[in-house]
Design a protein around this motif. Structure first.
Motif, PDB file in Angstrom:
ATOM      1  N   VAL A   1      18.604  49.138  36.588  1.00 19.12           N
ATOM      2  CA  VAL A   1      17.685  48.923  37.482  1.00 19.12           C
ATOM      3  C   VAL A   1      16.991  50.080  38.222  1.00 19.12           C
ATOM      4  O   VAL A   1      15.814  50.342  38.072  1.00 19.12           O
ATOM      5  N   GLY A   2      17.835  51.095  38.634  1.00 17.19           N
ATOM      6  CA  GLY A   2      17.625  52.452  39.020  1.00 17.19           C
ATOM      7  C   GLY A   2      16.743  53.153  38.030  1.00 17.19           C
ATOM      8  O   GLY A   2      15.826  53.622  38.447  1.00 17.19           O
ATOM      9  N   GLY A   3      16.989  53.126  36.776  1.00 18.64           N
ATOM     10  CA  GLY A   3      16.486  53.936  35.769  1.00 18.64           C
ATOM     11  C   GLY A   3      15.130  53.554  35.701  1.00 18.64           C
ATOM     12  O   GLY A   3      14.178  54.413  35.287  1.00 18.64           O
ATOM     13  N   PHE A   4      14.737  52.188  35.954  1.00 17.09           N
ATOM     14  CA  PHE A   4      13.104  52.201  35.891  1.00 17.09           C
ATOM     15  C   PHE A   4      12.482  51.856  37.394  1.00 17.09           C
ATOM     16  O   PHE A   4      11.276  51.208  37.301  1.00 17.09           O
ATOM     17  N   ASP A   5      13.373  52.245  38.342  1.00 16.10           N
ATOM     18  CA  ASP A   5      12.696  52.170  39.726  1.00 16.10           C
ATOM     19  C   ASP A   5      12.563  50.690  40.096  1.00 16.10           C
ATOM     20  O   ASP A   5      11.508  50.321  40.735  1.00 16.10           O
ATOM     21  N   GLY A   6      13.534  49.775  39.626  1.00 15.29           N
ATOM     22  CA  GLY A   6      13.245  48.405  40.121  1.00 15.29           C
ATOM     23  C   GLY A   6      14.068  47.953  41.297  1.00 15.29           C
ATOM     24  O   GLY A   6      14.457  48.895  42.016  1.00 15.29           O
TER      25      GLY A   6
ATOM     26  N   GLY B   1      21.638  55.164  44.189  1.00 15.00           N
ATOM     27  CA  GLY B   1      20.605  55.304  44.658  1.00 15.00           C
ATOM     28  C   GLY B   1      19.455  54.243  44.253  1.00 15.00           C
ATOM     29  O   GLY B   1      18.165  54.467  44.598  1.00 15.00           O
ATOM     30  N   THR B   2      19.920  53.026  43.843  1.00 15.02           N
ATOM     31  CA  THR B   2      19.060  52.001  43.432  1.00 15.02           C
ATOM     32  C   THR B   2      18.430  51.158  44.707  1.00 15.02           C
ATOM     33  O   THR B   2      19.301  50.880  45.459  1.00 15.02           O
TER      34      THR B   2
END
Length: 444
Positions: free
Chosen positions: A171-176, A226-227
């Motif tokens: 989820v953090g990878g696509f700033d969700g 950091g999500t």
């Protein structure tokens, strides 16, 4: 191009009540002018406040699959009657759960033409769909809900620690946004859970330590990845220091609590009263006081209903044994007024209540154009009469199933009208809602 104007002596603008005139063009606020204008198309009574529509980002509509529990038509009518102009539907307890784009499309198809208020959707993060969440993100869900403990329904499995970290990375990878039901399964498994009608025994079976341990696990994961992460329905004040420290550290963590934790307390729950059963549970009065203090000081961001009804058969399963009752509070229609009433008793103004129940949920979930009376925003308004009062009668609620923990409460303040994009979707003077639903389906 349709244009109309509404004027009142008490309009909530930028956190303060003041005389103002609102111009509405094609459903949006096109202009704001200081001072009340008696020649406006709608002149609001001097004893009525005009507030932003409530944004409730934690609603279990349950359709399709468990539509006998609730549905889009009944839930959104209840919302409109309670001053709620935007809801975001949880990915369970519908069947199928909203864990794939196809399930989301099915849910949107069922909602189309039924909703009386604007309605968005959360996606779900479960073990089986990790690695494929971005497809739901691309389809416009507002974020991803996960459980760290048994959800109560088999089609929505919890994440273990490793799976939580995997979800955070993804989820953090696509700033969700990841939203978490944080109770620790090991702590709950070790807690006493005898068959019992006593609410104190039910509370002991979902102890504070379960929330504290799970929230510590979530904070560690947020620190690592950091999500953006949101803690759902905080019940235990014992987790507040952990949360405050994490926020002071700068971690992207937000937190909600619910009306039932702010209005009700465990000592007042009668034996066998399944309508009060929820997970995590309603706790003691001192805990409630600490939650209010955390709201006032900004440690908790927002207040949302966690409306989670079921049929009476599910709710009263076990004949008063609270361990067997479905865990959920039905409160979508009364949550705003219940919190406003409790706030008044504590000397907290409606301005703060609106910030917690309108602006903050819209900000946390990134529901654009909602949560404030501002130029360019949707003209979603609730007219609230602080001097009125009424007694909650469960049978009079629009919820499909009428069992509610708020039954019999006398609340001060009343929603008299709800406007969605400038048009009435509830009017107490006529006692009803328009024939045709006019809510829209929202995408992130």
């Amino acid at each position: 191009m349709r244009e109309t104007s509404l004027s009142a002596a008490h309009v909530l603008l930028d956190g303060a009540l003041r005389p103002a005139t609102i111009t509405i063009r094609d459903g949006r606020v096109s202009a704001l002018a200081e001072g009340a204008d008696p020649s406006a198309d709608v002149a609001v009574d001097a004893d009525t406040y005009v507030l932003p529509g409530i944004v409730d980002t934690h609603v279990h509509v349950n359709e399709p699959g468990r539509t006998a529990w609730e549905g889009f038509a009944t839930a959104t009518e209840a919302a409109a009657r309670g001053g709620v102009t935007t809801v975001v539907d949880m990915p369970l307890n519908s069947i199928p759960a909203t864990t794939t784009p196809d399930a989301l499309a099915l849910k949107r198809g069922r909602a189309a033409g039924q909703v009386r208020v604007d309605t968005g959707f959360w996606g779900g993060a479960v073990p089986d769909n990790l690695g494929s969440l971005e497809g739901l993100q691309d389809e416009g869900v507002f974020g991803f809900k996960c459980f760290l403990v048994d959800s109560g329904v088999p089609e929505f499995a919890p994440l273990d620690r490793d799976q939580l970290h995997a979800a955070m990375r993804e989820v953090g990878g696509f700033d969700g946004l990841l939203i978490v039901h944080a109770e620790d399964p090991a702590v709950i498994a070790a807690a006493p859970s005898p068959p019992s009608r006593a609410y104190a025994d039910f509370v002991a079976s979902r102890p504070d330590a379960a929330e504290v341990a799970a929230i510590a696990t979530v904070i560690d994961a947020v620190r690592e990845h950091g999500t953006r992460t949101h803690l759902l329905h905080l019940s235990s004040a014992r987790a507040l220091d952990l949360i405050a420290d994490a926020r002071a550290e700068g971690l992207p963590l937000t937190v909600e609590t619910c009306p039932h934790y702010l209005v009700l307390d465990a000592a007042s729950v009668p034996d066998g009263a399944a309508e009060f059963v929820c997970c995590p549970p309603i706790r003691d009065r001192g805990n409630q006081d600490a939650l209010w203090d955390a709201l006032v000081h900004g440690v908790i961001d927002c207040v949302v209903s966690d409306h989670s009804p079921s049929t009476a058969a599910e709710k009263t399963r076990g004949g008063g044994d609270l361990q067997q009752a479905w865990g959920g509070i039905a409160g979508l229609q009364v949550g705003f007024v219940a919190v406003a009433d409790a706030a008044l008793r504590r000397g907290v103004g409606i301005e703060r209540v609106s910030a917690w129940m309108s602006a903050a949920p819209a900000r946390v979930a990134t529901v654009r154009g909602k949560g404030a009376i501002a130029v360019g925003h949707d003209a979603d308004l609730v007219l609230w009469a602080p001097g009125a009062s009424y007694e909650v009668h469960a049978d009079a609620l629009a919820h499909k199933n009428k069992l509610t923990a708020y039954d019999g409460l006398t609340l001060h303040g009343r929603v008299t009208r709800t406007l969605l994009r400038g048009e009435p979707v509830f009017d107490a003077a006529t006692g009803g809602v328009p024939t045709a639903p006019t809510g829209r389906l929202l995408r992130r």
